[in-house]
Structure formats: C-alpha cells, structure tokens
Design a protein around this motif. Structure first.
Motif, PDB file in Angstrom:
ATOM      1  N   PRO A  58       0.911  -0.986  -0.004  1.00  0.00           N
ATOM      2  CA  PRO A  58      -0.024   0.358   0.243  1.00  0.00           C
ATOM      3  C   PRO A  58       0.649   1.242  -0.161  1.00  0.00           C
ATOM      4  N   VAL A  59       0.236   2.468  -0.518  1.00  0.00           N
ATOM      5  CA  VAL A  59       1.132   3.726  -0.577  1.00  0.00           C
ATOM      6  C   VAL A  59       0.930   4.502   0.152  1.00  0.00           C
ATOM      7  N   ALA A  60       1.670   4.849   1.333  1.00  0.00           N
ATOM      8  CA  ALA A  60       1.191   5.436   2.664  1.00  0.00           C
ATOM      9  C   ALA A  60       0.247   6.903   2.272  1.00  0.00           C
ATOM     10  N   PRO A  61      -0.909   6.803   2.629  1.00  0.00           N
ATOM     11  CA  PRO A  61      -1.330   8.536   2.171  1.00  0.00           C
ATOM     12  C   PRO A  61      -0.546  10.008   2.544  1.00  0.00           C
ATOM     13  N   SER A  62      -1.247  10.900   1.867  1.00  0.00           N
ATOM     14  CA  SER A  62      -0.385  12.060   1.290  1.00  0.00           C
ATOM     15  C   SER A  62      -0.624  13.330   2.456  1.00  0.00           C
ATOM     16  N   ASP A  63      -2.118  12.566   3.064  1.00  0.00           N
ATOM     17  CA  ASP A  63      -2.177  13.753   3.979  1.00  0.00           C
ATOM     18  C   ASP A  63      -2.408  12.373   5.706  1.00  0.00           C
ATOM     19  N   ALA A  64      -1.486  11.583   5.749  1.00  0.00           N
ATOM     20  CA  ALA A  64      -1.143  10.900   6.518  1.00  0.00           C
ATOM     21  C   ALA A  64      -0.231  12.222   7.645  1.00  0.00           C
ATOM     22  N   PRO A  65      -0.407  12.439   9.821  1.00  0.00           N
ATOM     23  CA  PRO A  65      -0.208  13.508  10.073  1.00  0.00           C
ATOM     24  C   PRO A  65       0.985  13.315   9.910  1.00  0.00           C
ATOM     25  N   ILE A  99      -5.650   1.758   6.673  1.00  0.00           N
ATOM     26  CA  ILE A  99      -6.405   1.215   6.170  1.00  0.00           C
ATOM     27  C   ILE A  99      -6.936   0.631   4.396  1.00  0.00           C
ATOM     28  N   ASP A 100      -5.976   0.225   4.135  1.00  0.00           N
ATOM     29  CA  ASP A 100      -5.921   0.638   2.659  1.00  0.00           C
ATOM     30  C   ASP A 100      -6.607  -0.655   1.683  1.00  0.00           C
ATOM     31  N   LYS A 101      -8.039  -0.148   1.261  1.00  0.00           N
ATOM     32  CA  LYS A 101      -9.198  -1.177   0.827  1.00  0.00           C
ATOM     33  C   LYS A 101      -8.911  -1.853  -0.383  1.00  0.00           C
ATOM     34  N   GLN A 102      -7.473  -1.137  -0.844  1.00  0.00           N
ATOM     35  CA  GLN A 102      -7.401  -1.925  -2.449  1.00  0.00           C
ATOM     36  C   GLN A 102      -6.420  -3.141  -1.970  1.00  0.00           C
ATOM     37  N   THR A 103      -5.835  -3.004  -1.273  1.00  0.00           N
ATOM     38  CA  THR A 103      -4.602  -4.157  -1.034  1.00  0.00           C
ATOM     39  C   THR A 103      -5.318  -4.911  -0.005  1.00  0.00           C
ATOM     40  N   MET A 104      -6.343  -4.737   0.761  1.00  0.00           N
ATOM     41  CA  MET A 104      -6.932  -5.289   1.986  1.00  0.00           C
ATOM     42  C   MET A 104      -5.570  -5.238   2.431  1.00  0.00           C
ATOM     43  N   THR A 105      -4.897  -4.049   3.476  1.00  0.00           N
ATOM     44  CA  THR A 105      -3.999  -3.988   4.836  1.00  0.00           C
ATOM     45  C   THR A 105      -4.108  -3.434   5.647  1.00  0.00           C
ATOM     46  N   LEU A 106      -3.238  -3.700   6.681  1.00  0.00           N
ATOM     47  CA  LEU A 106      -3.852  -2.358   7.895  1.00  0.00           C
ATOM     48  C   LEU A 106      -2.555  -2.127   7.803  1.00  0.00           C
ATOM     49  N   THR A 107      -1.982  -0.733   8.027  1.00  0.00           N
ATOM     50  CA  THR A 107      -0.375  -1.201   7.727  1.00  0.00           C
ATOM     51  C   THR A 107      -0.404  -0.187   9.302  1.00  0.00           C
ATOM     52  N   LEU A 108       0.756  -0.523  10.251  1.00  0.00           N
ATOM     53  CA  LEU A 108       0.968   0.434  11.262  1.00  0.00           C
ATOM     54  C   LEU A 108       1.782   1.343  11.457  1.00  0.00           C
ATOM     55  N   TYR A 109       2.310   2.675  10.759  1.00  0.00           N
ATOM     56  CA  TYR A 109       3.861   3.467  10.730  1.00  0.00           C
ATOM     57  C   TYR A 109       3.816   4.239  12.388  1.00  0.00           C
ATOM     58  N   GLY A 110       5.188   4.196  11.990  1.00  0.00           N
ATOM     59  CA  GLY A 110       5.515   4.858  13.576  1.00  0.00           C
ATOM     60  C   GLY A 110       5.530   6.534  13.909  1.00  0.00           C
ATOM     61  N   ALA A 111       5.800   7.401  14.711  1.00  0.00           N
ATOM     62  CA  ALA A 111       6.523   8.745  14.720  1.00  0.00           C
ATOM     63  C   ALA A 111       7.269   8.991  13.619  1.00  0.00           C
TER      64      ALA A 111
END
Length: 219
Positions: free
Chosen positions: A65-72, A80-92
């Motif tokens: 999945p590509v990280a969203p452009s509006d990520a904090p 959560i990406d409905k294209q790849t059906m994945t949940l990714t947890l990103y660190g700070a």
C-alpha cells in the motif's frame, strides 16, 4: 632401389594407419547409433537434473500500500487500504511497524447510511480500546448468535455520522483479504491483539478506497 622400397613401405604404413582410423570411426558411429534412444539417456537425465535444480520462478509479491498523502507528521498512525486489503501501522518516524491483512465491508464505496455494509473512508481516530472477548453477534446468515464474533479486542473508531464502526478480530479468519464485514475492519484475532498493544486512544486512522470503491463512489 633400396631407398625406393623404403619409401613404398612408409607409404603403405601411412595408408594402413589412415584405413585403421577410418574403420574405427565407422565402427564407433555404428555402435552408438545402433543403441537407439537408450544412447541418449545419460544426456536426457543430465538435462532433467539441470532443470530440476533450476530455481523456481518467484511469485510476484502483492503490491504494498502507498502511504496516504495526508498522513499526520511526527506521530504514529494506522492506514487501512481497501485496494490491498491491508492495515499498516506507521511509527512517528514514518517507518512501518506492522502490517496485517484485513476484511472490509461487503459493499464497495464510502459509507452513506446505516446498514449499507460499507466501510467508511477518510480520517478518523481510535476512541476506545475494548475487551470484546465475551461479545456475541448474529450476522443474519442463518448461523444464529456467534460467540467471539469480534475476537479479543474492539478498537472503536470515532466516525462522525455513524456509530459502531471499529477494528476488531473475527470468528472467521478465512474472510481476511475479502469484503465480508458489515462495515467494520476485521483482523485475525492474534493480529488485533498485537495491534491493540501498539496503539493508544487518539491514534489517527486513515481509510483509503480501492478501485471498486472509487467506481462505486462515482455513481
């Protein structure tokens, strides 16, 4: 006269050697040719062995999945990406901390009304992390009330306009990777348990659409 005879003997000797070599070559060709298919067996076995030792072609990896452009920036978040059906947890720091397969709502597109079986899209936050191990649910599929329907944890999301949306476990791990839920995001039980230990109330959650969702949203 003697020299002449000597030259004749040498000539005859050379002819004899040539004739002998030719005879041996013809005999060898006849011998190996007469053996038919069996004579090719060692070569065939060698080819088979080489083929069996050749590395198997690699299975193309599923696109990440590509990280969203509006990520904090500067804080952990869930994508959560409905294209790849994945949940990714990103660190700070923006690095991937964990990635799990998910199941999302049965119907494609952004949630529009209660009960439409769609997973909402946009930016949300975790409002509660609850123990769901004793929760039950009747999915209306004829199987009645299901014990442990939500797995061990329910990460409730703050989704303005809608209630009851969350990230939770499942009694049906085979559904992961498909559109199977009533709108929530399902994980395998061991994965939701791990995720609950890595996030806190207030963690941002971004849900992005897939191709099917974009098509449904355009209608």
């Amino acid at each position: 006269m003697t020299a002449y005879r000597h030259r004749r003997r040498n000539h005859r000797g050379t002819l004899a050697i040539i004739l002998l070599a030719a005879t041996a070559a013809i005999a060898a060709l006849w011998y190996f040719g007469s053996r038919g298919p069996a004579s090719g067996m060692p070569l065939a076995n060698s080819a088979s062995a080489a083929e069996s030792l050749a590395p198997a072609p690699e299975t193309p990896a599923a696109p990440a999945p590509v990280a969203p452009s509006d990520a904090p920036a500067g804080r952990p978040y869930i994508h959560i990406d409905k294209q790849t059906m994945t949940l990714t947890l990103y660190g700070a720091d923006g690095a991937v901390r964990a990635r799990f397969g998910v199941a999302t709502g049965q119907a494609p597109g952004n949630k529009r009304r209660r009960g439409d079986m769609r997973t909402p899209e946009g930016s949300f936050t975790i409002s509660q992390i609850q123990d769901a191990s004793s929760w039950t649910h009747d999915f209306g599929d004829g199987n009645g009330v299901i014990q442990g329907a939500y797995g061990p944890r329910f990460l409730r999301l703050e989704t303005p306009g809608f209630r009851g949306i969350g990230i939770h476990g499942t009694h049906d791990p085979a559904s992961i990777g498909t559109r199977a839920s009533e709108g929530c995001i399902r994980l395998r039980n061991e994965n939701v348990d791990s995720l609950a230990r890595m996030v806190t109330v207030g963690t941002p959650v971004i849900i992005t659409p897939g191709d099917a969702d974009r098509a449904a949203n355009a209608q």
